[in-house]
Design a protein around this motif. Sequence first.
Motif, mmCIF file in Angstrom:
data_model
loop_
_atom_site.group_PDB
_atom_site.id
_atom_site.type_symbol
_atom_site.label_atom_id
_atom_site.label_comp_id
_atom_site.label_asym_id
_atom_site.label_seq_id
_atom_site.Cartn_x
_atom_site.Cartn_y
_atom_site.Cartn_z
ATOM 1 N N PRO A 38 0.838 -1.199 0.000
ATOM 2 C CA PRO A 38 0.000 0.000 0.000
ATOM 3 C C PRO A 38 0.870 1.246 0.000
ATOM 4 C CG PRO A 38 0.025 -1.032 2.174
ATOM 5 C CD PRO A 38 0.770 -1.953 1.257
ATOM 6 N N HIS A 39 0.425 2.273 -0.679
ATOM 7 C CA HIS A 39 1.207 3.503 -0.733
ATOM 8 C C HIS A 39 1.261 4.163 0.641
ATOM 9 C CE1 HIS A 39 0.316 3.818 -5.338
ATOM 10 N NE2 HIS A 39 1.066 2.797 -5.034
ATOM 11 N N PRO A 40 2.359 4.855 0.959
ATOM 12 C CA PRO A 40 2.498 5.492 2.272
ATOM 13 C C PRO A 40 1.298 6.386 2.586
ATOM 14 C CG PRO A 40 4.587 5.562 1.107
ATOM 15 C CD PRO A 40 3.573 5.036 0.131
ATOM 16 N N GLY A 41 0.778 6.236 3.791
ATOM 17 C CA GLY A 41 -0.382 7.001 4.211
ATOM 18 C C GLY A 41 -1.700 6.329 3.905
ATOM 19 N N ASP A 125 -17.059 -0.160 -11.111
ATOM 20 C CA ASP A 125 -17.934 0.284 -10.034
ATOM 21 C C ASP A 125 -17.192 0.994 -8.908
ATOM 22 O OD1 ASP A 125 -20.013 -0.806 -11.433
ATOM 23 O OD2 ASP A 125 -20.162 -2.634 -10.225
ATOM 24 N N GLY A 126 -15.905 1.289 -9.106
ATOM 25 C CA GLY A 126 -15.137 2.016 -8.103
ATOM 26 C C GLY A 126 -14.813 1.201 -6.873
ATOM 27 N N ARG A 127 -14.708 -0.104 -7.012
ATOM 28 C CA ARG A 127 -14.435 -0.978 -5.873
ATOM 29 C C ARG A 127 -13.042 -1.597 -5.934
ATOM 30 N NH1 ARG A 127 -19.570 -4.859 -5.170
ATOM 31 N NH2 ARG A 127 -18.177 -5.803 -3.621
ATOM 32 N N VAL A 128 -12.111 -0.911 -6.604
ATOM 33 C CA VAL A 128 -10.713 -1.332 -6.635
ATOM 34 C C VAL A 128 -9.867 -0.216 -6.046
ATOM 35 C CG1 VAL A 128 -8.752 -1.940 -8.093
ATOM 36 C CG2 VAL A 128 -11.020 -2.866 -8.605
ATOM 37 N N TYR A 129 -9.088 -0.522 -5.026
ATOM 38 C CA TYR A 129 -8.270 0.481 -4.341
ATOM 39 C C TYR A 129 -7.014 0.736 -5.169
ATOM 40 C CZ TYR A 129 -6.659 3.170 -0.344
ATOM 41 O OH TYR A 129 -6.259 4.191 0.481
ATOM 42 N N GLN A 130 -6.814 1.958 -5.594
ATOM 43 C CA GLN A 130 -5.743 2.265 -6.539
ATOM 44 C C GLN A 130 -4.411 2.600 -5.877
ATOM 45 O OE1 GLN A 130 -6.181 1.623 -9.581
ATOM 46 N NE2 GLN A 130 -8.410 1.556 -9.784
ATOM 47 N N ASP A 131 -4.426 3.016 -4.611
ATOM 48 C CA ASP A 131 -3.192 3.475 -3.965
ATOM 49 C C ASP A 131 -2.417 2.298 -3.383
ATOM 50 O OD1 ASP A 131 -3.214 6.431 -4.254
ATOM 51 O OD2 ASP A 131 -5.150 6.207 -3.255
ATOM 52 N N ARG A 132 -1.940 1.458 -4.285
ATOM 53 C CA ARG A 132 -1.173 0.255 -3.934
ATOM 54 C C ARG A 132 -0.332 -0.138 -5.130
ATOM 55 N NH1 ARG A 132 -5.046 -4.757 -5.543
ATOM 56 N NH2 ARG A 132 -6.248 -3.625 -7.090
ATOM 57 N N THR A 133 0.709 -0.920 -4.887
ATOM 58 C CA THR A 133 1.578 -1.423 -5.948
ATOM 59 C C THR A 133 1.669 -2.936 -5.845
ATOM 60 O OG1 THR A 133 2.910 0.597 -5.975
ATOM 61 C CG2 THR A 133 3.903 -1.378 -6.920
ATOM 62 N N ARG A 216 -5.972 -8.752 -18.812
ATOM 63 C CA ARG A 216 -5.866 -8.503 -17.371
ATOM 64 C C ARG A 216 -6.007 -7.004 -17.091
ATOM 65 N NH1 ARG A 216 -1.008 -8.297 -19.637
ATOM 66 N NH2 ARG A 216 0.539 -6.798 -18.871
ATOM 67 N N MET A 217 -6.192 -6.671 -15.810
ATOM 68 C CA MET A 217 -6.277 -5.271 -15.426
ATOM 69 C C MET A 217 -4.903 -4.621 -15.589
ATOM 70 S SD MET A 217 -9.392 -5.244 -14.923
ATOM 71 C CE MET A 217 -9.516 -3.504 -14.531
ATOM 72 N N THR A 218 -4.887 -3.385 -16.035
ATOM 73 C CA THR A 218 -3.636 -2.706 -16.378
ATOM 74 C C THR A 218 -2.746 -2.447 -15.174
ATOM 75 O OG1 THR A 218 -4.772 -0.576 -16.222
ATOM 76 C CG2 THR A 218 -4.636 -1.593 -18.399
ATOM 77 N N TYR A 219 -3.301 -2.425 -13.957
ATOM 78 C CA TYR A 219 -2.479 -2.150 -12.783
ATOM 79 C C TYR A 219 -1.695 -3.386 -12.321
ATOM 80 C CZ TYR A 219 -6.847 -3.883 -10.689
ATOM 81 O OH TYR A 219 -7.969 -4.611 -10.392
#
Length: 283
Positions: A38-41, A125-133, A216-219
């Motif tokens: 997860p990204h810092p913070g 639907d906005g149910r994927v948390y983006q602030d992660r690697t 697959r998902m691009t992230y």
Amino acid sequence: MTTEHQSQDTRPDAYAELAAVGPYGVRPGHALITMVEPHPGHEYAYNRWYEDDHYYAGAMAMPWMYAGRRWVATRELQELRYPEKSAVAQPVTAGCYISTYWVTEGRYDEHMKWTVGINKRLNRDGRVYQDRTHVFTSFQDHEATVYRDGAAGPRDFHALDHPYAGLVLQVIDADGPEQRAELLEWLRSRALSKRLHGSPAAMVTVFRPTPLPGDRMTYVKQVEGVDTRLTLLWFLEADPRTCWERFRGLDAEVAQAGLGRVELVAPFIPTVPGTDRYVGELR
């Protein structure tokens, strides 16, 4: 019947048809192994999203994914990792959460159809948390399981439900496909049994990565080492911090055998579902 059910055709009859065909054993023929930072913070928000939604909607609710467990590496555990220069994690401490899932043998294609579709829907639907690697994420095919106690004790299909106290992820890269076959045979017939004897590790499962589908998902980046890599999961009956001496030198052992390079040895402990335990110890 509710208005919602009347207005939506969820094709329930298809479920009965699908249940009547194809493999339905209990062997973990495939796995999803996903190590994420997860990204810092964002540590608390990420943890709550994963535990409260994604672990279920994006994993356990899917067909043929029948067992799962989530693990965490506190900063203390992260600092035990080696080698310092890793082809898997840069820096080697990256990826403080790992989730492991079993998929029924012979059901990889069916599961992948569903997982690509549901993740597209979750993202829309906005149910994927983006602030992660995604540090190390791939579906993998099962190659071998080696047990410390032979026929006694839990089997590999129990491993994600049995209350193991720790997990060690080991990633090994061979020089090529032929060398990987030699590496697998050496691990299966000699090295793993020797390491397991008298140790707190009850079993080791060995997997090889498979390429992710083109849609697959691009992230999630494409899988590396499809022809050369092996992924080992050591299931421990003790906290890895109490027995880490037993897991030092795995890189030297493989190097001395001339069969590859260990790119990561990383210890984890299980999360406590529904809580934020350990989140404050990640940094």
